[in-house]
Design a protein around this motif. Structure first.
Motif, PDB file in Angstrom:
ATOM      1  N   UNK A  66      -9.378   9.875  -6.066  1.00 10.82           N
ATOM      2  CA  UNK A  66      -8.939  10.554  -7.285  1.00 10.82           C
ATOM      3  C   UNK A  66      -8.423   9.605  -8.358  1.00 10.82           C
ATOM      4  N   UNK A  67      -7.936   8.432  -7.935  1.00 13.97           N
ATOM      5  CA  UNK A  67      -7.347   7.549  -8.937  1.00 13.97           C
ATOM      6  C   UNK A  67      -8.041   6.196  -8.994  1.00 13.97           C
ATOM      7  N   UNK A  68      -9.105   6.032  -8.195  1.00 14.74           N
ATOM      8  CA  UNK A  68      -9.867   4.792  -8.232  1.00 14.74           C
ATOM      9  C   UNK A  68      -9.081   3.565  -7.824  1.00 14.74           C
ATOM     10  N   UNK A  69      -8.098   3.751  -6.935  1.00 14.22           N
ATOM     11  CA  UNK A  69      -7.303   2.614  -6.502  1.00 14.22           C
ATOM     12  C   UNK A  69      -7.610   2.286  -5.036  1.00 14.22           C
ATOM     13  N   UNK A  70      -8.237   1.143  -4.799  1.00 15.28           N
ATOM     14  CA  UNK A  70      -8.545   0.770  -3.415  1.00 15.28           C
ATOM     15  C   UNK A  70      -7.272   0.571  -2.594  1.00 15.28           C
ATOM     16  N   UNK A  71      -7.420   0.650  -1.288  1.00 20.66           N
ATOM     17  CA  UNK A  71      -6.231   0.581  -0.451  1.00 20.66           C
ATOM     18  C   UNK A  71      -6.449  -0.158   0.849  1.00 20.66           C
ATOM     19  N   UNK A  72      -5.335  -0.619   1.389  1.00 11.12           N
ATOM     20  CA  UNK A  72      -5.351  -1.306   2.678  1.00 11.12           C
ATOM     21  C   UNK A  72      -4.502  -0.522   3.658  1.00 11.12           C
ATOM     22  N   UNK A  73      -5.082  -0.228   4.797  1.00 15.84           N
ATOM     23  CA  UNK A  73      -4.313   0.431   5.840  1.00 15.84           C
ATOM     24  C   UNK A  73      -4.137  -0.559   6.978  1.00 15.84           C
ATOM     25  N   UNK A  74      -2.899  -1.006   7.146  1.00 15.80           N
ATOM     26  CA  UNK A  74      -2.635  -1.914   8.249  1.00 15.80           C
ATOM     27  C   UNK A  74      -1.990  -1.106   9.358  1.00 15.80           C
ATOM     28  N   UNK A  75      -2.755  -0.963  10.423  1.00 13.82           N
ATOM     29  CA  UNK A  75      -2.292  -0.101  11.499  1.00 13.82           C
ATOM     30  C   UNK A  75      -1.820  -0.928  12.679  1.00 13.82           C
ATOM     31  N   UNK A  76      -0.627  -0.649  13.138  1.00 11.55           N
ATOM     32  CA  UNK A  76      -0.105  -1.350  14.308  1.00 11.55           C
ATOM     33  C   UNK A  76      -0.265  -0.488  15.554  1.00 11.55           C
ATOM     34  N   UNK A  77      -0.804   0.703  15.368  1.00 15.38           N
ATOM     35  CA  UNK A  77      -0.845   1.621  16.497  1.00 15.38           C
ATOM     36  C   UNK A  77      -2.254   2.098  16.845  1.00 15.38           C
ATOM     37  N   UNK A  78      -3.058   2.326  15.829  1.00 13.82           N
ATOM     38  CA  UNK A  78      -4.368   2.898  16.111  1.00 13.82           C
ATOM     39  C   UNK A  78      -5.469   1.995  15.590  1.00 13.82           C
ATOM     40  N   UNK A  79      -6.563   1.947  16.331  1.00 15.80           N
ATOM     41  CA  UNK A  79      -7.733   1.205  15.870  1.00 15.80           C
ATOM     42  C   UNK A  79      -8.435   2.003  14.780  1.00 15.80           C
ATOM     43  N   UNK A  80      -9.298   1.290  14.045  1.00 15.37           N
ATOM     44  CA  UNK A  80     -10.002   1.967  12.957  1.00 15.37           C
ATOM     45  C   UNK A  80     -10.805   3.162  13.470  1.00 15.37           C
ATOM     46  N   UNK A  81     -11.448   2.976  14.648  1.00 10.40           N
ATOM     47  CA  UNK A  81     -12.281   4.067  15.176  1.00 10.40           C
ATOM     48  C   UNK A  81     -11.423   5.286  15.481  1.00 10.40           C
ATOM     49  N   UNK A  82     -10.280   5.036  16.116  1.00 10.63           N
ATOM     50  CA  UNK A  82      -9.384   6.148  16.463  1.00 10.63           C
ATOM     51  C   UNK A  82      -8.899   6.845  15.200  1.00 10.63           C
ATOM     52  N   UNK A  83      -8.492   6.031  14.267  1.00 15.78           N
ATOM     53  CA  UNK A  83      -7.969   6.553  13.009  1.00 15.78           C
ATOM     54  C   UNK A  83      -9.036   7.386  12.293  1.00 15.78           C
ATOM     55  N   UNK A  84     -10.247   6.817  12.232  1.00 15.54           N
ATOM     56  CA  UNK A  84     -11.344   7.503  11.541  1.00 15.54           C
ATOM     57  C   UNK A  84     -11.637   8.836  12.205  1.00 15.54           C
ATOM     58  N   UNK A  85     -11.611   8.843  13.535  1.00 14.97           N
ATOM     59  CA  UNK A  85     -11.871  10.089  14.256  1.00 14.97           C
ATOM     60  C   UNK A  85     -10.775  11.110  13.982  1.00 14.97           C
ATOM     61  N   UNK A  86      -9.537  10.620  13.980  1.00 18.48           N
ATOM     62  CA  UNK A  86      -8.414  11.538  13.800  1.00 18.48           C
ATOM     63  C   UNK A  86      -8.403  12.226  12.440  1.00 18.48           C
ATOM     64  N   UNK A  87      -8.878  11.517  11.422  1.00 13.36           N
ATOM     65  CA  UNK A  87      -8.804  12.110  10.087  1.00 13.36           C
ATOM     66  C   UNK A  87     -10.151  12.678   9.629  1.00 13.36           C
ATOM     67  N   UNK A  88     -11.176  12.533  10.480  1.00 14.22           N
ATOM     68  CA  UNK A  88     -12.497  13.050  10.100  1.00 14.22           C
ATOM     69  C   UNK A  88     -12.448  14.552   9.890  1.00 14.22           C
ATOM     70  N   UNK A  89     -11.599  15.233  10.681  1.00 13.82           N
ATOM     71  CA  UNK A  89     -11.510  16.692  10.561  1.00 13.82           C
ATOM     72  C   UNK A  89     -10.974  17.105   9.196  1.00 13.82           C
ATOM     73  N   UNK A  90     -10.317  16.200   8.497  1.00 16.54           N
ATOM     74  CA  UNK A  90      -9.808  16.525   7.162  1.00 16.54           C
ATOM     75  C   UNK A  90     -10.838  16.202   6.087  1.00 16.54           C
ATOM     76  N   UNK A  91     -12.001  15.776   6.533  1.00 22.13           N
ATOM     77  CA  UNK A  91     -13.043  15.443   5.572  1.00 22.13           C
ATOM     78  C   UNK A  91     -12.892  14.046   5.018  1.00 22.13           C
TER      79      UNK A  91
END
Lengths: 569, 110
Positions: A66-91
């Motif tokens: 919505x605002x065209x601002x790229x972002x960095x997610x530094x996760x200390x708990x979940x891998x990218x795959x896990x994270x992606x799966x978890x939020x996929x249901x939100x589209x």
């Protein structure tokens, strides 16, 4: 963009008003009056399962989309795959965003068994890593989730603390708006007390269970340099992501409409005196079980949809399919409205959330669907302290009124006609109160509708019997007899009795009429006889007269003959 | 980047060949200390059977993500498995040897 670090160094006099970065999370931006402090870290703390990670992900994804601002997610708990799966249901398509170089998801693995500490260290490696991620995609937003994992993964907390302080300063110099999440600790906001390093904005998430019902709440604990809503606000996590609800009572300043819309039941419209409800009014339909409250609600919705208006049906006891099927059995076809997109069902068990949460959900659904009528079936499904229920409904009624939405609430009366406190309180919020009752008499139940109140309408004060037919609700013409209003078979019996009396009377009249007729015939016959007698007498007399004449003539003739004979001349 | 000449594995001794990476941050005293400490330990314990690569994360920031670097300096033992990270300036020799699975041998020597 102002560089917040140098701005701070210059002193407060020259600092322009605080810039804010919208989070894109519905409601949060409203209650922080614009978003999070731009270019600064915000601490978001809460116990496990509060939705901290989801807040972070939403902040980044909305920032990109919505605002065209790229972002960095530094996760200390979940891998990218896990994270992606978890939020996929939100589209959220994290992998897609990563591929498009709009997002970097960096999973920092800290396995204590894998790490041996042999001497002094610093976290420069982490800074470089984060800095590199930020620079590669030109990130404006950063989420560190959960930075406290460092304490679990590394020894020497004294070093960690000073390094964390440096980390937050580093984030500021990078000019990124950051969300740093942390676990809630005992007696303090975070387990390792990192709130002392993040001083600009602190948001607390809470997940409270009262009476086995969970309510998520959010509170802005601190927001340096900005005003903010200070209350606890409920928020939702569901398939539509996060919605925070800055609910305020709308007051009583809303505009009113004198437009009237049909209740969907012709007989009821007539009773209301104005051919329906005022648009924007709140209608309460109360009644005991099986009195057709939902049917009345469905009639209302059916009429609204037939006019081409959008309707939202909150079902708390039945599934949409069940409501649709049941209403089809009384001739109300809701399916066609659903297919046309005019009718939307929102079904949930009342025990699924707390009141606030339900209100929050409804508020959001109303916002997104923008209906002109809503139905809440039933409000009595909300159990709990009446003050809370009342406040919830008041706010819901206010939300509807402020938007000119006509709202119909059904309420199941607990027992008979008696009302408990909460029901009485609720009724005072309503503009129109329709009572549906089961009248029990002569071994049967009949349904009777009455209008207990209708603000601003000269409504009928009568009790009216109604039937649920296969063409919807049918108001039966009222029967008021010498013993009051009669319903059901009593009415039918009374009507039969009256018919009988009438019949008897008619029979009696007919009998009298027959007797009279007979008498008339008799009299006529007598008259005829007398007449005949008279006529025969007359004939006699005539005949006698004729004989006399003949005799007289004969006598005259004789006399002239005799005088001739005598020679009288 | 500094790279020490890798010696060929000495299969004759039957001892494992070590593949090490040391991540440092420029020429800070801590980085320098780490390099010195590691060289000493390697020469004393891994003579001729190690390969060491020193990586400056400022020059190659992308490597931090690849090898999960958080703290600096970090020594990563890539081979023999299991992979292990030793953080700090490597001044604690016993801990370093333990991390490199060399401690038992040293205790035998002691």
């Amino acid at each position: 963009m102002t560089d917040p670090v140098s701005a701070q160094d210059q002193g407060t006099s020259k600092v322009p008003s605080l810039q804010k970065t919208p989070t894109g999370i519905g409601g949060l931006d409203a209650l922080t009056f614009g978003g999070l402090p731009e270019g600064r870290p915000t601490l978001m703390c809460g116990a496990a399962g509060c939705g901290k990670t989801l807040f972070g992900v939403t902040f980044l994804v909305k920032g990109i989309e919505e605002y065209g601002e790229p972002g960095v997610f530094m996760s200390f708990e979940e891998r990218q795959e896990e994270l992606a799966t978890n939020v996929a249901s939100l589209g959220f398509d994290l992998d897609g965003l990563v591929e498009r170089k709009k997002l970097v998801v960096d999973y920092v693995r800290l396995e204590r068994g894998e790490i041996e500490q042999a001497g002094d260290y610093d976290l420069e490696g982490l800074f470089v890593r984060l800095g590199h991620a930020i620079d590669t995609i030109g990130a404006k937003r950063v989420v560190l989730d959960t930075v406290e994992a460092l304490f679990a993964g590394l020894e020497d907390s004294a070093t960690l603390r000073s390094e964390l302080r440096r980390l937050f300063a580093f984030l500021k110099t990078k000019g990124v708006t950051a969300i740093v999440t942390a676990e809630r600790g005992e007696g303090q906001l975070t387990r390792y007390g990192i709130e002392e390093y993040v001083s600009d904005c602190v948001i607390l998430l809470d997940n409270r269970v009262i009476d086995q019902v969970t309510t998520r709440r959010l509170r802005v604990v601190k927001y340096r340099g900005s005003s903010h809503g200070t209350n606890e606000y409920p928020f939702l996590i569901d398939e539509q992501g996060i919605t925070v609800l800055p609910i305020t009572s709308a007051g009583l300043a809303h505009e009113v409409s004198s437009e009237v819309i049909s209740s969907g039941v012709a007989g009821l419209d007539t009773m209301l005196g104005r051919h329906g409800y005022y648009r924007g009014s709140s209608v309460l339909v109360s009644g005991s079980a099986g009195t057709g409250k939902s049917t009345l609600a469905a009639s209302f919705v059916d009429a609204a949809c037939a006019r081409g208006e959008r309707s939202l049906f909150f079902a708390f006891e039945e599934s949409p399919a069940q409501v649709t099927r049941n209403m089809a059995s009384v001739g109300i076809d809701l399916q066609r409205h659903r297919e046309a997109g005019l009718l939307k069902f929102e079904a949930a068990r009342p025990s699924l959330y707390g009141f606030e949460m339900h209100l929050a959900r409804m508020h959001r659904d109303i916002d997104t669907f923008n209906p002109s009528v809503i139905v809440v079936d039933p409000i009595s499904a909300f159990r709990g302290p009446s003050v809370e229920v009342n406040a919830t409904l008041l706010r819901l009624a206010d939300i509807c009124k402020s938007r000119g939405i006509t709202a119909l609430f059904t309420s199941l009366l607990s027992s008979g006609d008696s009302m408990n406190d909460s029901e009485r309180n609720v009724s005072s919020l309503m503009d129109i109160w329709i009572s549906l009752a089961d009248v029990e008499a002569n071994g049967e139940r009949n349904r009777v509708l009455s209008l207990l109140k209708a603000r601003g309408m000269n409504h009928s004060k009568q009790l009216r019997e109604y039937r649920l037919t296969d063409q919807g609700i049918d108001m039966v013409p009222v029967y008021v007899g010498p013993d009051g209003v009669l319903t059901g078979t009593a009415r039918v019996a009374q009507e039969a009795r009256e018919r009988e009396v009438e019949q008897t009377r008619q029979d009696a009249v007919a009998g009298r009429r027959r007797v009279l007729e007979r008498r008339r015939l008799a009299v006529e016959r007598q008259i005829a006889e007398l007449q005949a007698e008279l006529e025969s007498e007359e004939a006699e007399v005539t005949r006698m007269g004729e004989q006399d004449d003949v005799q007289a003539t004969n006598r005259d003739a004789d006399r002239s003959v005799m005088s001739t004979l005598r020679g009288d001349m | 980047m500094t790279s020490l000449p890798p010696d060929m594995p000495s299969s004759a001794t039957g001892l494992p060949h070590y593949k090490l990476r040391l991540f440092i941050t420029g020429s800070t005293p801590r980085s320098t200390r780490a390099i010195e400490n590691l060289r000493k330990i390697c020469e004393e314990n891994l003579d001729g059977r190690y390969e060491l690569e020193v990586i400056d994360v400022y020059d190659r920031p992308e490597t931090t993500r690849e090898l999960q670097i958080v703290a600096t300096p970090t020594l990563v033992k890539v081979l023999p498995e299991p992979l292990r990270r030793i953080i700090g300036d490597l001044s604690d020799e016993l801990k370093v040897l333990a991390g490199l699975d060399l401690a038992p041998r040293q205790s035998q020597q002691g």
